[in-house]
Design a protein around this motif. Structure first.
Motif, PDB file in Angstrom:
ATOM      1  N   ASP A   1      -9.779 -50.949 -48.754  1.00  0.00           N
ATOM      2  CA  ASP A   1     -10.650 -51.991 -48.006  1.00  0.00           C
ATOM      3  C   ASP A   1     -10.346 -53.480 -47.548  1.00  0.00           C
ATOM      4  O   ASP A   1      -9.049 -53.570 -47.937  1.00  0.00           O
TER       5      ASP A   1
ATOM      6  N   GLY B   1     -14.669 -49.575 -45.960  1.00  0.00           N
ATOM      7  CA  GLY B   1     -13.435 -50.302 -45.702  1.00  0.00           C
ATOM      8  C   GLY B   1     -13.774 -51.689 -45.372  1.00  0.00           C
ATOM      9  O   GLY B   1     -12.982 -52.631 -45.240  1.00  0.00           O
TER      10      GLY B   1
ATOM     11  N   ALA C   1     -10.196 -53.038 -43.256  1.00  0.00           N
ATOM     12  CA  ALA C   1      -9.638 -51.785 -44.075  1.00  0.00           C
ATOM     13  C   ALA C   1      -8.259 -51.536 -43.198  1.00  0.00           C
ATOM     14  O   ALA C   1      -7.786 -51.861 -42.305  1.00  0.00           O
TER      15      ALA C   1
END
Length: 157
Positions: free
Chosen positions: A76, A109, A113
């Protein structure tokens, strides 16, 4: 005949001809870790964002050497590992590709991400192309773009 560029000519050349990236070189290596930016959403206004699906594509560009994807991890925007995408290592034959989808409804995410792709080969091989393709998937006009990975670790022969 070579011509020395100065002023505007040099500026245009720099804008039109970006420097070669490490993965675009013909150097063969035994493995790499590649960082690939991916986005599950992008903001178009302070309080408005578009959700995105992200497809990671890894292309073995070497016409004569196989490589093994050891791991593909999805992180993430804080750098926290969300999941390992591969259940086991995957061999890519010459010119073969592997794709992985993060669906549009998976917003875990965030904006920052990323994927970390780790590959190896028993023989020196060309670096694969690893890129993420993001699409809004809404059926109408929406953001779509790609981001190319960057080698952050390399195993030399």
């Amino acid at each position: 005949m070579l011509k020395k560029l100065t002023g505007t000519g040099l500026l245009i050349c720099l804008l039109v001809s970006p420097p070669a990236l490490a993965q675009d070189l013909l150097e063969k290596v035994l493995g790499e870790t590649i960082y690939v930016p991916a986005y599950s959403r992008v903001f178009s206004h302070p309080n408005r964002s578009d959700l995105l699906a992200a497809t990671l594509a890894v292309h073995n560009v070497d016409p004569s050497t196989s490589l093994t994807l050891k791991s593909v991890d999805y992180h993430d925007e804080d750098g926290t590992l969300l999941r390992s995408v591969l259940e086991k290592p995957v061999e890519l034959a010459p010119l073969q590709s592997k794709t992985v989808l993060i669906p549009i409804n998976d917003t875990s995410g965030g904006v920052g991400a990323n994927f970390l792709v780790v590959w190896t080969s028993d023989q020196p091989a060309l670096s694969p192309i690893a890129e993420a393709i993001m699409t809004s998937g809404s059926g109408g006009p929406g953001p779509s773009f790609s981001s190319r990975g960057r080698v952050i670790e390399r195993k030399l022969p």
